[in-house]
Design a protein around this motif. Structure first.
Motif, short mmCIF file in Angstrom:
data_model
loop_
_atom_site.label_atom_id
_atom_site.label_comp_id
_atom_site.label_asym_id
_atom_site.label_seq_id
_atom_site.Cartn_x
_atom_site.Cartn_y
_atom_site.Cartn_z
N LEU A 67 1.69 -7.07 -4.17
CA LEU A 67 1.54 -7.09 -2.71
C LEU A 67 2.03 -5.77 -2.12
O LEU A 67 1.46 -5.24 -1.17
CB LEU A 67 2.37 -8.26 -2.16
CG LEU A 67 2.17 -8.70 -0.74
CD1 LEU A 67 0.75 -9.22 -0.52
CD2 LEU A 67 3.18 -9.79 -0.40
N SER A 68 3.11 -5.25 -2.67
CA SER A 68 3.58 -3.90 -2.35
C SER A 68 4.53 -3.47 -3.46
O SER A 68 4.98 -4.30 -4.24
CB SER A 68 4.27 -3.84 -0.99
OG SER A 68 4.44 -2.47 -0.61
N PHE A 69 4.84 -2.17 -3.51
CA PHE A 69 5.71 -1.69 -4.59
C PHE A 69 6.33 -0.36 -4.19
O PHE A 69 5.89 0.31 -3.25
CB PHE A 69 4.90 -1.48 -5.88
CG PHE A 69 4.02 -0.26 -5.83
CD1 PHE A 69 2.82 -0.28 -5.13
CD2 PHE A 69 4.41 0.93 -6.43
CE1 PHE A 69 2.02 0.86 -5.04
CE2 PHE A 69 3.62 2.07 -6.35
CZ PHE A 69 2.41 2.03 -5.66
N ALA A 89 8.71 -4.33 -7.02
CA ALA A 89 7.47 -4.77 -6.37
C ALA A 89 7.61 -6.13 -5.73
O ALA A 89 8.47 -6.93 -6.12
CB ALA A 89 6.33 -4.81 -7.40
N LEU A 90 6.80 -6.37 -4.72
CA LEU A 90 6.62 -7.73 -4.22
C LEU A 90 5.35 -8.26 -4.87
O LEU A 90 4.31 -7.60 -4.85
CB LEU A 90 6.49 -7.74 -2.69
CG LEU A 90 7.76 -7.28 -1.96
CD1 LEU A 90 7.54 -7.24 -0.45
CD2 LEU A 90 8.94 -8.20 -2.30
N ILE A 113 -1.18 -1.36 -5.00
CA ILE A 113 -1.29 -2.60 -4.24
C ILE A 113 -2.61 -3.27 -4.60
O ILE A 113 -3.65 -2.62 -4.67
CB ILE A 113 -1.18 -2.32 -2.73
CG1 ILE A 113 0.25 -1.88 -2.39
CG2 ILE A 113 -1.58 -3.55 -1.91
CD1 ILE A 113 0.48 -1.46 -0.95
N ALA B 152 10.85 1.03 1.58
CA ALA B 152 9.69 1.66 0.94
C ALA B 152 8.57 0.64 0.72
O ALA B 152 7.39 0.96 0.84
CB ALA B 152 10.10 2.29 -0.38
N LEU B 153 8.95 -0.61 0.42
CA LEU B 153 7.95 -1.67 0.22
C LEU B 153 7.14 -1.87 1.50
O LEU B 153 5.92 -2.09 1.48
CB LEU B 153 8.63 -2.99 -0.16
CG LEU B 153 9.31 -3.03 -1.54
CD1 LEU B 153 10.18 -4.28 -1.67
CD2 LEU B 153 8.26 -2.99 -2.65
N GLN B 156 4.98 1.40 2.17
CA GLN B 156 3.82 1.45 1.28
C GLN B 156 2.73 0.49 1.75
O GLN B 156 1.54 0.81 1.72
CB GLN B 156 4.29 1.05 -0.13
CG GLN B 156 3.37 1.43 -1.24
CD GLN B 156 3.66 2.83 -1.75
OE1 GLN B 156 3.20 3.81 -1.17
NE2 GLN B 156 4.40 2.94 -2.83
N ALA B 157 3.14 -0.69 2.19
CA ALA B 157 2.17 -1.68 2.67
C ALA B 157 1.45 -1.17 3.92
O ALA B 157 0.24 -1.37 4.08
CB ALA B 157 2.87 -3.01 2.96
N HIS B 160 -1.11 1.42 2.94
CA HIS B 160 -2.27 0.80 2.29
C HIS B 160 -3.18 0.14 3.31
O HIS B 160 -4.41 0.25 3.24
CB HIS B 160 -1.78 -0.23 1.26
CG HIS B 160 -2.90 -0.88 0.49
ND1 HIS B 160 -3.33 -2.16 0.78
CD2 HIS B 160 -3.66 -0.43 -0.53
CE1 HIS B 160 -4.33 -2.46 -0.05
NE2 HIS B 160 -4.54 -1.43 -0.85
N ASP B 205 9.51 5.90 -3.55
CA ASP B 205 8.18 6.28 -3.02
C ASP B 205 7.75 5.27 -1.94
O ASP B 205 7.83 4.06 -2.20
CB ASP B 205 7.12 6.25 -4.14
CG ASP B 205 7.50 7.12 -5.32
OD1 ASP B 205 8.68 7.12 -5.69
OD2 ASP B 205 6.60 7.76 -5.88
N SER B 253 11.48 -10.26 0.45
CA SER B 253 10.49 -10.99 -0.37
C SER B 253 10.02 -12.27 0.32
O SER B 253 9.08 -12.91 -0.13
CB SER B 253 11.07 -11.30 -1.75
OG SER B 253 12.27 -12.03 -1.65
N LEU B 258 4.45 -7.98 6.08
CA LEU B 258 5.18 -6.74 5.79
C LEU B 258 4.95 -5.67 6.84
O LEU B 258 5.80 -4.81 7.05
CB LEU B 258 4.76 -6.19 4.42
CG LEU B 258 5.23 -6.97 3.19
CD1 LEU B 258 4.64 -6.34 1.93
CD2 LEU B 258 6.74 -7.03 3.10
#
Lengths: 137, 391
Positions: A67-69, A89-90, A113, B152-153, B156-157, B160, B205, B253, B258
């Protein structure tokens, strides 16, 4: 074999013992509501969708996607230094629930992703095995 | 009983910061008391006139009952006393608790003082332990996430989903540094460019070192009282016009989304109470523990459309002199970040701006501002709207 001592070990509670016992046997368990069939993770005494107290343990397929990382370049502690950089990661299970994990057994730069992954277990001690994910075959 | 709005009923009549950055000669408790001393001076009152006290706990010098300890230290004897634990950073969510206490007659004059010394008061090992305790003990922490990794999670989302770029995140750090250069007390003032951010070392990242906030010592305080009594104080009172909270999760989580946060709800609640909207804000003070935090807040608080904050910040809109100056003191990214009290500086800076005391970094004719705090991992949100006019 990798030395996992010094890492942050989960300490199972009465509410989570079933989960960690199953991990030791390399099975990933999540909860499903008996009344509305909703899947959930982490374990709870109630269904988060309908408040029913009849939540049952079921084995998850282990199929999932990223899902994300992120790639952690500076470890949280010395115990994680050997495997740094590592991917946090999720992970969204095919049943729906999301959990945090590491994506392993691949070139870190290829993690993306939406990437399909599957569960794999890492044995940290006699008692504790940790579910992680690797690219799906 | 009819619901009563807080709008325009209470005012901020004092604001002060201690020295910030590396303050090795004062511990966290002393910084909290120093902030209190300074704000009493700013408001022109004696400690005996304080009948409400709110603090937040310190990581460097924690107490079982923090506010009570500070009251004893200062020998003040309040009738309303509490320490807030609102996750990392929505510490100023106590403003509406204080406002409610004032309006219901529980107390008249509330001192809110917060400080910590994360830079000088914690060893590296202690700081690591704090970091490791952020996640879910069984289902997150074993995987080795760091605080930058959690954000970062989210970053990144957003990249994307909306095509946001590392350059756009960097533009936020650049703007904050420009503003900090104009603040006499800011911790980091050397100018930086987008390239500097992208060339700083990668932490998690896509977050580089310069996308991450500072680690600092410091304290900050305000005094609040009723709008009626506010006229008796030396400075222009600043009225609380709107306030709202939003809470969506504790652990990342478990986030229901997100890329869209509960700032959406806290902002709507604050705007509704104030009867104002994003276009009415002369500037905004947005919680900035990491650059993507600001980007998502800009969208969720309605300053631009969802997914368009990247282009918005890249245009320079958030820099002083442009359409929506953000973090005119330099924020957590460049002014200072002593942990829990971090969002207090966003608030005291809003006070100095709205009093027109901000010197070189003054937003011309500033009348109304939005201040936003966030705690956890985009988990808990508080939005405040404050202004010079009561009605």
């Amino acid at each position: 074999m990798t030395d996992h001592s010094g890492k942050i070990f989960p300490r199972p509670s009465p509410e989570t013992a079933v989960y960690w016992d199953a991990c030791r046997e390399h099975k990933l368990m999540i909860q499903q509501c008996h009344s509305c069939n909703h899947f959930q993770f982490y374990p709870r005494i109630m269904c988060t969708q309908c408040m029913s107290s009849e939540v049952n343990w079921v084995q998850a397929s282990g199929k999932a996607e990223v899902l994300s990382f992120t790639i952690v370049r500076h470890p949280v502690s010395k115990a994680y230094a050997e495997e740094t950089p590592y991917v946090v990661a999720l992970i969204q299970l095919s049943e729906g629930p999301t959990l945090m994990s590491n994506v392993i057994e691949c070139d870190l730069e290829t993690v993306a992703i939406g990437m399909p992954v599957e569960v794999v277990f890492e044995n940290w001690s006699e008692e504790i095995s940790i579910p992680k994910f690797k690219p799906a075959e | 009983m009819a619901k009563q709005s807080l709008r325009g009923k209470v005012a901020i009549v004092g604001a002060a910061d201690t020295e910030v950055g590396v303050v090795s000669d004062l511990g966290a408790t002393q910084l909290c008391v120093d902030a209190a001393r300074r704000v009493l001076d700013d408001a022109g009152i004696k400690k005996e006139q304080i009948d409400g006290l709110i603090t937040c706990n310190s990581m460097a010098e924690p107490y079982m009952y923090h506010a009570e300890t500070i009251a004893e230290y200062m020998q003040i004897f309040p009738q309303y006393c509490m320490a807030i634990g609102a996750g990392g950073s929505s510490t100023f969510s106590v403003m509406h608790h204080a406002a409610s206490a004032i309006l219901t007659g529980v107390c008249d004059t509330v001192l809110i003082s917060m400080a910590d010394s994360l830079r000088s008061g914690l060893s590296r090992e202690q700081a690591m332990l704090v970091q490791a305790s952020t996640g879910h003990a069984q289902f997150e922490s074993p995987y080795g996430p760091t605080v930058p990794a959690y954000y970062a999670l989210i970053a990144q989302a957003h990249m994307h989903k909306y095509g946001t770029t590392a350059e756009q995140y960097a533009a936020i750090a650049v703007a904050c540094r420009k503003h900090a250069a104009l603040h006499p007390a800011a911790q980091k003032k050397d100018p930086i460019t987008v390239e500097d951010v992208l060339e700083s070392r990668m932490i998690a990242d896509p977050l580089h070192l310069l996308d991450c906030s500072l680690v600092s010592d410091g304290g900050s305080a305000i005094i609040m009282t009723s709008a009626e009594r506010a006229a008796d104080f030396p400075h222009q009172p600043l009225y609380l016009l709107g306030v709202g909270e939003g809470h969506s999760h504790e652990y990342v989580s478990q986030a229901r989304n997100l890329t869209t946060s509960a700032a959406l709800e806290s902002g709507k609640r604050a705007y509704t109470m104030a009867g104002l909207g994003p276009a009415d804000m002369d500037f905004a003070q947005l919680y900035d523990c990491f650059t993507p935090t600001v980007l998502i807040e800009l969208e969720d608080l309605g300053f631009c459309e969802k997914g368009e904050a990247g282009a918005f910040v890249e245009s320079g809109a958030i820099e002083l002199g442009n359409s929506l100056p953000v973090n005119t003191h330099g924020g957590l990214l460049s002014h200072c970040h002593p942990g829990n009290p971090g969002s207090m500086y966003h608030l005291t800076e809003a006070v100095f701006q709205l009093r027109h005391q901000a010197g070189e970094r003054q937003v011309k004719d500033a009348e109304v501002a939005l201040v936003h705090g966030q705690g956890g991992i985009m988990s808990s949100h508080t939005t405040l709207i404050i202004g010079r006019e009561r009605d």
